[in-house]
Design a protein around this motif. Structure first.
Motif, PDB file in Angstrom:
ATOM      1  N   GLY A 257       9.967   6.765  -0.886  1.00 29.64           N
ATOM      2  CA  GLY A 257       9.511   6.946   0.492  1.00 29.64           C
ATOM      3  C   GLY A 257       9.401   8.400   0.906  1.00 29.64           C
ATOM      4  O   GLY A 257       8.787   8.707   1.935  1.00 29.64           O
ATOM      5  N   ASP A 258      10.016   9.325   0.120  1.00 33.06           N
ATOM      6  CA  ASP A 258       9.900  10.749   0.441  1.00 33.06           C
ATOM      7  C   ASP A 258       8.487  11.259   0.169  1.00 33.06           C
ATOM      8  O   ASP A 258       8.071  12.283   0.715  1.00 33.06           O
ATOM      9  N   PHE A 259       7.777  10.564  -0.710  1.00 32.96           N
ATOM     10  CA  PHE A 259       6.450  11.044  -1.105  1.00 32.96           C
ATOM     11  C   PHE A 259       5.327  10.103  -0.681  1.00 32.96           C
ATOM     12  O   PHE A 259       4.177  10.510  -0.578  1.00 32.96           O
ATOM     13  N   PHE A 260       5.672   8.834  -0.516  1.00 34.09           N
ATOM     14  CA  PHE A 260       4.645   7.848  -0.163  1.00 34.09           C
ATOM     15  C   PHE A 260       4.995   7.154   1.152  1.00 34.09           C
ATOM     16  O   PHE A 260       6.163   6.826   1.396  1.00 34.09           O
ATOM     17  N   LYS A 261       3.963   6.934   1.936  1.00 31.18           N
ATOM     18  CA  LYS A 261       4.132   6.057   3.098  1.00 31.18           C
ATOM     19  C   LYS A 261       3.915   4.626   2.595  1.00 31.18           C
ATOM     20  O   LYS A 261       2.843   4.300   2.048  1.00 31.18           O
ATOM     21  N   VAL A 262       4.946   3.795   2.707  1.00 37.40           N
ATOM     22  CA  VAL A 262       4.902   2.442   2.153  1.00 37.40           C
ATOM     23  C   VAL A 262       4.553   1.436   3.243  1.00 37.40           C
ATOM     24  O   VAL A 262       5.128   1.446   4.326  1.00 37.40           O
ATOM     25  N   LYS A 263       3.599   0.561   2.932  1.00 32.74           N
ATOM     26  CA  LYS A 263       3.242  -0.505   3.865  1.00 32.74           C
ATOM     27  C   LYS A 263       3.135  -1.813   3.087  1.00 32.74           C
ATOM     28  O   LYS A 263       2.352  -1.896   2.142  1.00 32.74           O
ATOM     29  N   GLY A 264       3.941  -2.777   3.435  1.00 37.82           N
ATOM     30  CA  GLY A 264       3.940  -4.062   2.736  1.00 37.82           C
ATOM     31  C   GLY A 264       5.190  -4.229   1.893  1.00 37.82           C
ATOM     32  O   GLY A 264       5.967  -3.292   1.693  1.00 37.82           O
ATOM     33  N   GLU A 265       5.392  -5.450   1.423  1.00 43.25           N
ATOM     34  CA  GLU A 265       6.585  -5.752   0.624  1.00 43.25           C
ATOM     35  C   GLU A 265       6.357  -7.012  -0.196  1.00 43.25           C
ATOM     36  O   GLU A 265       5.424  -7.765   0.042  1.00 43.25           O
ATOM     37  N   ARG A 266       7.237  -7.210  -1.159  1.00 42.86           N
ATOM     38  CA  ARG A 266       7.293  -8.422  -1.985  1.00 42.86           C
ATOM     39  C   ARG A 266       5.902  -8.879  -2.446  1.00 42.86           C
ATOM     40  O   ARG A 266       5.454  -9.980  -2.154  1.00 42.86           O
ATOM     41  N   SER A 267       5.243  -8.020  -3.151  1.00 42.29           N
ATOM     42  CA  SER A 267       3.923  -8.370  -3.687  1.00 42.29           C
ATOM     43  C   SER A 267       3.799  -7.789  -5.088  1.00 42.29           C
ATOM     44  O   SER A 267       4.370  -6.746  -5.390  1.00 42.29           O
TER      45      SER A 267
ATOM     46  N   VAL B 225       0.856  -1.197   0.000  1.00 39.53           N
ATOM     47  CA  VAL B 225       0.000   0.000   0.000  1.00 39.53           C
ATOM     48  C   VAL B 225       0.887   1.240   0.000  1.00 39.53           C
ATOM     49  O   VAL B 225       1.770   1.389   0.849  1.00 39.53           O
ATOM     50  N   LEU B 226       0.663   2.106  -0.976  1.00 38.04           N
ATOM     51  CA  LEU B 226       1.388   3.376  -1.052  1.00 38.04           C
ATOM     52  C   LEU B 226       0.413   4.497  -0.713  1.00 38.04           C
ATOM     53  O   LEU B 226      -0.581   4.690  -1.418  1.00 38.04           O
ATOM     54  N   HIS B 227       0.684   5.192   0.357  1.00 36.43           N
ATOM     55  CA  HIS B 227      -0.193   6.306   0.722  1.00 36.43           C
ATOM     56  C   HIS B 227       0.533   7.614   0.433  1.00 36.43           C
ATOM     57  O   HIS B 227       1.600   7.875   0.977  1.00 36.43           O
ATOM     58  N   MET B 228      -0.057   8.419  -0.435  1.00 39.22           N
ATOM     59  CA  MET B 228       0.573   9.680  -0.838  1.00 39.22           C
ATOM     60  C   MET B 228       0.659  10.605   0.368  1.00 39.22           C
ATOM     61  O   MET B 228      -0.340  10.930   0.993  1.00 39.22           O
ATOM     62  N   GLN B 229       1.894  11.016   0.683  1.00 38.46           N
ATOM     63  CA  GLN B 229       2.065  11.915   1.831  1.00 38.46           C
ATOM     64  C   GLN B 229       2.184  13.360   1.367  1.00 38.46           C
ATOM     65  O   GLN B 229       1.384  14.209   1.694  1.00 38.46           O
ATOM     66  N   GLU B 230       3.227  13.575   0.582  1.00 39.54           N
ATOM     67  CA  GLU B 230       3.489  14.939   0.127  1.00 39.54           C
ATOM     68  C   GLU B 230       3.028  15.052  -1.317  1.00 39.54           C
ATOM     69  O   GLU B 230       3.465  14.289  -2.183  1.00 39.54           O
ATOM     70  N   ILE B 231       2.151  15.982  -1.585  1.00 36.19           N
ATOM     71  CA  ILE B 231       1.611  16.122  -2.925  1.00 36.19           C
ATOM     72  C   ILE B 231       2.473  17.092  -3.726  1.00 36.19           C
ATOM     73  O   ILE B 231       2.654  18.242  -3.333  1.00 36.19           O
ATOM     74  N   PRO B 232       3.045  16.643  -4.857  1.00 29.86           N
ATOM     75  CA  PRO B 232       3.802  17.576  -5.691  1.00 29.86           C
ATOM     76  C   PRO B 232       2.883  18.691  -6.174  1.00 29.86           C
ATOM     77  O   PRO B 232       1.738  18.437  -6.510  1.00 29.86           O
ATOM     78  N   THR B 233       3.366  19.854  -6.223  1.00 30.58           N
ATOM     79  CA  THR B 233       2.515  20.989  -6.616  1.00 30.58           C
ATOM     80  C   THR B 233       2.641  21.286  -8.097  1.00 30.58           C
ATOM     81  O   THR B 233       1.965  20.700  -8.909  1.00 30.58           O
ATOM     82  N   ASN B 234       3.539  22.152  -8.464  1.00 32.72           N
ATOM     83  CA  ASN B 234       3.640  22.511  -9.877  1.00 32.72           C
ATOM     84  C   ASN B 234       4.352  21.445 -10.696  1.00 32.72           C
ATOM     85  O   ASN B 234       4.036  21.223 -11.849  1.00 32.72           O
ATOM     86  N   ILE B 235       5.312  20.830 -10.101  1.00 28.26           N
ATOM     87  CA  ILE B 235       6.101  19.857 -10.850  1.00 28.26           C
ATOM     88  C   ILE B 235       5.558  18.456 -10.583  1.00 28.26           C
ATOM     89  O   ILE B 235       5.438  18.045  -9.428  1.00 28.26           O
ATOM     90  N   PRO B 236       5.225  17.724 -11.644  1.00 24.61           N
ATOM     91  CA  PRO B 236       4.728  16.367 -11.409  1.00 24.61           C
ATOM     92  C   PRO B 236       5.848  15.412 -10.996  1.00 24.61           C
ATOM     93  O   PRO B 236       7.018  15.638 -11.302  1.00 24.61           O
ATOM     94  N   LEU B 237       5.462  14.390 -10.317  1.00 29.57           N
ATOM     95  CA  LEU B 237       6.416  13.377  -9.866  1.00 29.57           C
ATOM     96  C   LEU B 237       6.477  12.263 -10.904  1.00 29.57           C
ATOM     97  O   LEU B 237       5.435  11.769 -11.353  1.00 29.57           O
ATOM     98  N   GLU B 238       7.674  11.890 -11.293  1.00 29.63           N
ATOM     99  CA  GLU B 238       7.811  10.824 -12.285  1.00 29.63           C
ATOM    100  C   GLU B 238       8.196   9.540 -11.558  1.00 29.63           C
ATOM    101  O   GLU B 238       9.306   9.424 -11.039  1.00 29.63           O
ATOM    102  N   ALA B 239       7.258   8.601 -11.520  1.00 31.73           N
ATOM    103  CA  ALA B 239       7.430   7.417 -10.670  1.00 31.73           C
ATOM    104  C   ALA B 239       7.294   6.132 -11.475  1.00 31.73           C
ATOM    105  O   ALA B 239       6.393   5.321 -11.261  1.00 31.73           O
ATOM    106  N   GLU B 240       8.213   5.934 -12.399  1.00 31.52           N
ATOM    107  CA  GLU B 240       8.210   4.683 -13.175  1.00 31.52           C
ATOM    108  C   GLU B 240       8.453   3.471 -12.291  1.00 31.52           C
ATOM    109  O   GLU B 240       8.173   2.340 -12.683  1.00 31.52           O
ATOM    110  N   SER B 241       9.003   3.722 -11.126  1.00 30.94           N
ATOM    111  CA  SER B 241       9.308   2.602 -10.237  1.00 30.94           C
ATOM    112  C   SER B 241       8.063   1.982  -9.616  1.00 30.94           C
ATOM    113  O   SER B 241       8.150   0.889  -9.044  1.00 30.94           O
ATOM    114  N   ILE B 242       6.922   2.640  -9.735  1.00 33.43           N
ATOM    115  CA  ILE B 242       5.702   2.029  -9.190  1.00 33.43           C
ATOM    116  C   ILE B 242       5.192   0.997 -10.194  1.00 33.43           C
ATOM    117  O   ILE B 242       4.408   1.292 -11.100  1.00 33.43           O
TER     118      ILE B 242
END
Lengths: 304, 269
Positions: free
Chosen positions: B50-60, B5-22
């Protein structure tokens, strides 16, 4: 062994390895799907003279890709090449020509033959390919390609590739009856029961064959001839295999996707046939030298 | 395995976040700490996921995204397996180059959803913007397989240069739906904008409402093509039942005669 007073010969049916395919024909109504299926299954009783063995499967398909009424047809031939030739000819001439019909592969197999991929050329360049994901077709397998061939009533849909797998051809048993009428009734009972078994066909007319054959002939140009040992009219002329009191013999030949399906069909067929007017039930074999599948009658009937 | 589970913590404002790793392919063999350490780009800076998302869980290979991810780009890009469930919106390029698995989006999707995808399923419960399932500028082909289902409306040039696969839209589409298509199927339940199928070579666009066609499309006939029954049956199984019967008549037009002209637009009669 005796069942309902009928003697079961201690012998076996000798069957052969063949290649099998199964097609699903749909149409606007059950009647038209059946017309196309009957046409496709025509002249397909024996590989000896027809090049393949083909018939309508007794169990109706529960579901069809286009949600229209459907009929399942199984085709057996000695080689994959023969299967491909027969399917192309029969689907092209008998199914595509039938109004409103469509034709789908109904056999999941590793080996697949190009059928629609050849028939598509009938579209003269106006054929259209449609490739659908398994999620759309709901079958859990990989994507499937279909060809939409323009025809005079709209479009003929045919699947690109049809599955082929090893099967069994030539499972059989012989009904030896006191007279023809009772023997025919026994055969009809057997066929009715066998049609409830999945994955088998009985390719002869009505599932029954009266002209059983033996290998060879006195004529050089013929490699099969009448099974004279079982012809009542030749009882006094040749070495006969007919016991006293037998006036007619009918044979039931069964082809199936697996040896188990053929065995099960023979088992239920023989049990259903055992009744008044049947003297003995036997089976045809060639001394075990030709076919790799041997179905021992006593063993089959002892099961369940 | 329970989902990551990825919970968005900090919302990027003007600049979008590029998250190919998701992507399920990348999460399936990583621990929670490794997932948190995966790189994401914010402008020309590289950060940790982890700077932007609160991560819960692994290996799924199942990922659940919560919070406002409408400015997060490239979610599920190139994925081949697993599932991503987004409880909210997604940013641009979600599911682009995707080859398998599923992306389920509760909210809306931004531009370039499923662009050049080759397999898998994307389902959007809200709206999707421009160039869904299309090609990137300069690419020869758009979507080459897979299924995109949009419950809401879509923007311009949806399915442009599409080669295979199925796009189904419950709502309306803006202009140039299926432009330059080379094959595949688009099924639009709502209203189409102008220049539908412009430049299409092959392929099928099914419109369940009247549509204004380019003059380079020619009427053929009214009929009930059997293949539409297969499409409609499949859509029904996927929970997107068409509002017209599968055996209904459609008017067939072929075009675009300004190009090869072997495409077709089927309009419910």
């Amino acid at each position: 062994m005796e069942i309902n007073g009928v003697c079961i010969d201690e012998t076996y049916a000798e069957a052969f390895g063949m290649y099998a395919s199964r097609v699903l024909i749909t149409a606007c109504s059950k009647a038209w799907a059946m017309e196309a299926a009957r046409s496709m299954a025509g002249f397909g009783t024996s590989v000896i003279g027809c090049g393949c063995e083909v018939a309508i499967e007794g169990i109706e398909p529960a579901e069809t890709p286009d949600d229209r009424p459907g009929v399942s047809v199984m085709l057996f031939a000695p080689s994959k090449k023969a299967i491909q030739e027969q399917l192309i000819n029969r689907i092209g001439q008998c199914v595509m020509t039938a109004p409103t019909s469509a034709c789908y592969n109904d056999l999941e197999a590793e080996d697949r033959l190009s059928i629609g991929g050849k028939l598509k050329f009938f579209g003269d360049g106006f054929q259209i390919s449609k490739r659908f994901e398994s999620r759309i077709l709901g079958n859990g397998s990989g994507p499937r390609r279909f060809w939409r061939i323009p025809v005079m009533d709209g479009e003929f849909i045919v699947e690109d590739r049809f599955g082929v797998q090893k099967g069994v051809g030539g499972g059989n048993f012989l009904l030896l009856g006191s007279e023809l009428s009772a023997t025919l009734q026994a055969a009809e009972r057997a066929i009715e029961a066998m049609r409830k078994v999945q994955g088998v066909i009985m390719p002869f007319p009505g599932g029954v064959v009266r002209s059983g054959s033996k290998v060879g002939s006195r004529y050089k140009f013929l490699n099969a001839s009448s099974n004279t040992a079982f012809c009542p009219s030749l009882r006094g002329a040749v070495k006969s295999d007919l016991p006293d009191g037998v006036g007619a013999v009918l044979e039931i030949v069964v082809d199936g996707l697996t040896p188990e399906a053929v065995g099960e069909a023979m088992r239920v067929g023989i049990r259903a046939a055992c009744g008044p007017g049947v003297v003995k039930i036997s089976a045809g074999n060639y001394g075990g030298k030709l076919g790799k599948h041997h179905f021992y009658l006593h063993q089959l009937l002892a099961e369940r | 395995m329970p989902p990551v589970v990825l919970h968005m913590q900090e919302i990027p404002t003007n600049i979008p976040l590029e998250a190919e790793s998701i992507s399920p392919d990348l999460f399936v063999e990583r621990s929670q700490a490794e997932i948190e350490a995966m790189p994401v780009a914010l402008g020309n800076e590289t950060h940790r996921l982890g700077d932007f998302f609160k991560v819960k869980g692994e290996r799924s290979d199942e990922i659940v995204i919560e919070g406002c991810a409408g400015r997060v780009k490239w979610i599920g890009s190139g994925m081949t397996r697993g599932r991503i469930v987004v409880h909210g919106d997604v940013g641009m390029h979600a599911g682009s180059y995707m080859r398998g698995g599923e992306i389920l989006i509760d909210g809306n999707a931004d531009d370039f959803l499923g662009v050049e995808m080759q397999g898998g399923l994307i389902r959007v419960k809200g709206n999707a913007r421009h160039r869904v399932g299309a090609a990137y500028r300069g690419s020869k082909y758009g979507m080459q397989g897979g299924i995109i289902l949009v419950d809401g409306n879509v923007g311009h040039e949806v399915g442009a240069y599409m080669r295979r696969g199925l796009i189904a839209i419950k709502g309306n589409a803006e202009d140039f739906l299926g432009a330059m298509m080379t094959n595949g199927t688009i099924c639009l339940f709502g209203q189409a904008g102008i220049r539908t199928g412009g430049g299409m070579q092959k392929g099928t666009i099914v419109c369940l409402r009247p549509v204004e066609l380019l003059p380079t499309f020619v009427y053929d006939c009214s009929y009930s093509p059997v293949f539409l029954r297969m499409v409609f049956k499949g859509l029904k199984q996927l929970g997107m039942e068409p509002p017209v019967p599968a055996n209904g008549l459609v008017r067939r037009y072929h075009g675009d005669l300004a190009d090869v002209g072997k495409g077709e637009i089927l309009i419910a009669a």
